[in-house]
Design an enzyme around this catalytic site. Sequence first.
Site: not given
Length: 740
Positions: A426-427, A429-430, A432, A434, A448, A544
């Site tokens: 789904l998404g 990042g650097g 890891g 999801v 996640k 965050d």
Amino acid sequence: MDWLLLYHLFITVLISVPYSLAEAPQSLGCQTTCGDVNIPYPFGIGQGCALSKEFELNCTRDKNGTYKAFTSESSDVEVVNISLFQGQARVKNWISWQCYNSTANEISDYSWGELNLTTTPFRFSSTQNKFTAIGAQTLAYFYLQNGKPLWYRTGCVSVCLSMQGLVNGSCSGIGCCQTAIPLGMNYYTVRFDGNFNSSDVSSFSRCSYAVLIDANSFNFSTTYITTTNFWYGNNGQVPVVVDWSIGNETCQAAQRNKTSYACVSSNSSCIDSTNGPGYFCNCDKGYEGNPYLPGGCKDIDECLNKSTCSGICTNTPGSFICSCPRGKHQVGNNTGDCYNNSRIPLWVKMLIGICVCIVVVLILSSFIYLVHERRKIATMKEKYFREYGGQLLYQEMKSKQGFTFTIFKEEELKEATNNFDAKNILGEGGNGAVYKGTLINNEDVAIKRCKTFDERQKKEFGKEILILSQINHKNIVRILGCCLEVEIPILVYEFIPKGTLFDLIHSYHTSHFSLSSRLRIAQEAAEALAYLHSWASPPIVHRDVKSSNILLDENFMAKVSDFGASVLAPSDQDQFATLVQGTRGYLDPEYMQTGQLTVKSDVYSFGVVLIELLTRKKAFYWDGAEERSLSSAFLSAMKVNKLREVLDDQILNEESMNLISGVAELARECLNMEGEKRPEMREVAETLDRLRKTMKHPWVHEIPEEIESLICEPSTNKELEITSYRSLEEKAMLTIESGR
Ligand SMILES: *[C@@H]1O[C@H](CO)[C@@H](O)[C@H](O)[C@H]1NC(C)=O
Ligand SMILES: *[C@@H]1O[C@H](CO)[C@@H](O)[C@H](O)[C@H]1NC(C)=O
Ligand SMILES: *[C@@H]1O[C@H](CO)[C@@H](O)[C@H](O)[C@H]1NC(C)=O
Ligand SMILES: *[C@@H]1O[C@H](CO)[C@@H](O)[C@H](O)[C@H]1NC(C)=O
Ligand SMILES: *[C@@H]1O[C@H](CO)[C@@H](O)[C@H](O)[C@H]1NC(C)=O
Ligand SMILES: *[C@@H]1O[C@H](CO)[C@@H](O)[C@H](O)[C@H]1NC(C)=O
Ligand SMILES: *[C@@H]1O[C@H](CO)[C@@H](O)[C@H](O)[C@H]1NC(C)=O
Ligand SMILES: *[C@@H]1O[C@H](CO)[C@@H](O)[C@H](O)[C@H]1NC(C)=O
Ligand SMILES: *[C@@H]1O[C@H](CO)[C@@H](O)[C@H](O)[C@H]1NC(C)=O
Ligand SMILES: *[C@@H]1O[C@H](CO)[C@@H](O)[C@H](O)[C@H]1NC(C)=O
Ligand SMILES: *[C@@H]1O[C@H](CO)[C@@H](O)[C@H](O)[C@H]1NC(C)=O
Ligand SMILES: *[C@@H]1O[C@H](CO)[C@@H](O)[C@H](O)[C@H]1NC(C)=O
């Protein structure tokens, strides 16, 4: 008749000399051959040379000087062959015939032959002989007797009206007929039927023949019909097979009188005659010779016949032993089929052995390795589980009723995400990604999975998860469970289908986004944060807060996410003083300076989200030439009263400026450099609520259609999605970079 008379005129010459010593008849110079014919005992030529009178033969010379053997007693039967083995002999037999004279219209020539064996030990073989009649119009009767007054009569008809249909070699009633005879007969004679007299067929066939003949020595020829070849070709005589036997007793009866018993040789045996009374003798298997003479049966040296044994042959009485040379073995039963004991050379055997050994060792070692690996993985899983406080979780889960938190196995999550297939991301990042996953019960979840993990958090992890899992608020993404048996724990969240607020604000697909929707989402997010801040003591700080961490469910209701990465606000302030976390653009400047985290840091970040909603600009955005911080740009615009210039055109047209100013004012308060002066999250939520109520239109909790229709497609911009799932470390890194 002439032929018979002629025969009777033959001069017979007595050759044999009588001997009186019956005990050793053959040894005393008895003649053993007559012409070409072997005369074995019990047959003999002359008195004393035979077993009994009926076995005596006369050896006489014919006109041409050839010696021939005849039965002696009253007979003229020529014996041509004697076989001890089957108790058989062959004797010559006159052919009976008649010929029709068409000129005289009568049967002018005929001979009705007979064969009288009553004084001999012979009887006609019923298996090998056939009564045979030949002729184009012939009916022959055969009269048989077995020494008794009773007559047996048989016969056969042979008819053919032309030469057509006659076949060489075939005796089947046309031109030739055959019939079998009964057992035990020793006399026969022939009569022709007068009404079958060739008068009709005399043009091509004049004569008829009939005779008892050895079937094997007869082969019908069509010429026998038209010519007299059958008679002349055989000199008037054909062979007939006879069985002979000794006495008129069975073996059992005969053996009782040792003096009269004929099978005197050792290794001989008695066989009852099948054709009439009496018996005959044979040498046992493995012996050959004359069983009627003492010591007559001699051992057969089978070894002389090379084909019986191809190995080493040793003759034994009555048998032989076939053995194989050293290093070979026999396959058959005394056949001498010898084979090398091992046709496979030693080195091949050794090679095979070694190969088998290697394979076994390989299989064994790989098995051991596998077991070892399994155990290693299991202990590793257990270790991770312990380290991450899994035990605590378990105990807690047991003690609390209705606590819906799951500790997943690694395999379950692998199965849910198709082994973490990149298609399910789904998404990313650097640090890891999801994944969207589907559990066995068909529930969609977001999984996640981070690549790195802060070691310092390890011990607290289980406890934290426990607290976070108990948070239950409609505007907060729920943690469903986690997986602890991996190096870095995997978190499982409820699946929120409509993406992030970030996408909604900044996607080109969202053309119309009403102020009321924006305020609602803002208020919902604020409620969520207020809840987090008040829920526990010490309060939970999200750390965050940003638009990409606010997700939207199917009703476009806000759901604050990623608080799993947040840490409980530490009671001991110094402990975390150095750890600065957050995302560039949203980060509380005070927190950056002091490193002290409070709930007011979240308020600051939320202020940025509020401006984002009003301006539809990113926290850091390109303003033509340079990258600008949205918060500073907004604050400076407010200062110089040029708020309109930074606001989103859409809401300017739509709503009263008063309302927008209210929201802007709230944002400004949130962005206060001093945390102390910022409002509490609860106050922010209440203010937003109040502002919404002042709107002209009453709130309808339905999604404005324009939004839904426009953003149902997921954003194509990957970069946007990534930001929502950054790991803790990455965020820290970013923060440190931006802080410099
Ligand atoms: C005698 O010999 C001649 C010629 O060798 C032969 O044709 C004839 O049939 C023989 N006679 C007998 C009775 O065997
Ligand atoms: C056969 O030989 C015997 C003597 O051994 C003699 O008495 C007899 O007359 C002979 N028979 C014929 C037909 O020659
Ligand atoms: C006699 O019989 C033996 C065996 O049955 C055979 O080998 C031999 O040729 C025969 N002799 C005559 C003259 O028929
Ligand atoms: C047939 O009979 C006639 C008269 O009796 C005689 O002349 C002739 O020789 C006979 N033919 C044969 C082949 O016997
Ligand atoms: C030959 O046979 C026929 C019947 O088929 C008969 O009429 C005739 O008398 C016979 N001739 C002789 C000589 O037997
Ligand atoms: C066969 O020969 C024996 C002895 O010569 C005689 O007694 C007997 O009557 C003969 N049998 C026939 C049917 O002619
Ligand atoms: C049968 O064989 C003989 C010679 O053995 C020959 O002359 C005759 O033509 C043959 N008959 C048939 C029908 O083939
Ligand atoms: C009988 O004779 C014919 C030829 O005349 C031949 O083809 C056949 O093989 C013979 N049969 C026997 C059993 O000898
Ligand atoms: C067997 O033969 C003997 C003479 O050799 C004779 O006396 C006896 O009656 C015969 N028995 C039978 C049952 O034929
Ligand atoms: C046995 O046979 C011999 C010779 O044929 C005869 O003399 C003797 O009487 C027989 N003995 C018995 C018990 O039948
Ligand atoms: C053959 O006869 C001898 C002497 O009677 C005996 O020793 C031997 O066992 C006999 N052989 C067989 C195979 O019966
Ligand atoms: C081998 O020979 C023995 C003795 O001759 C016999 O008993 C056995 O049945 C034979 N086996 C085969 C397989 O022919």
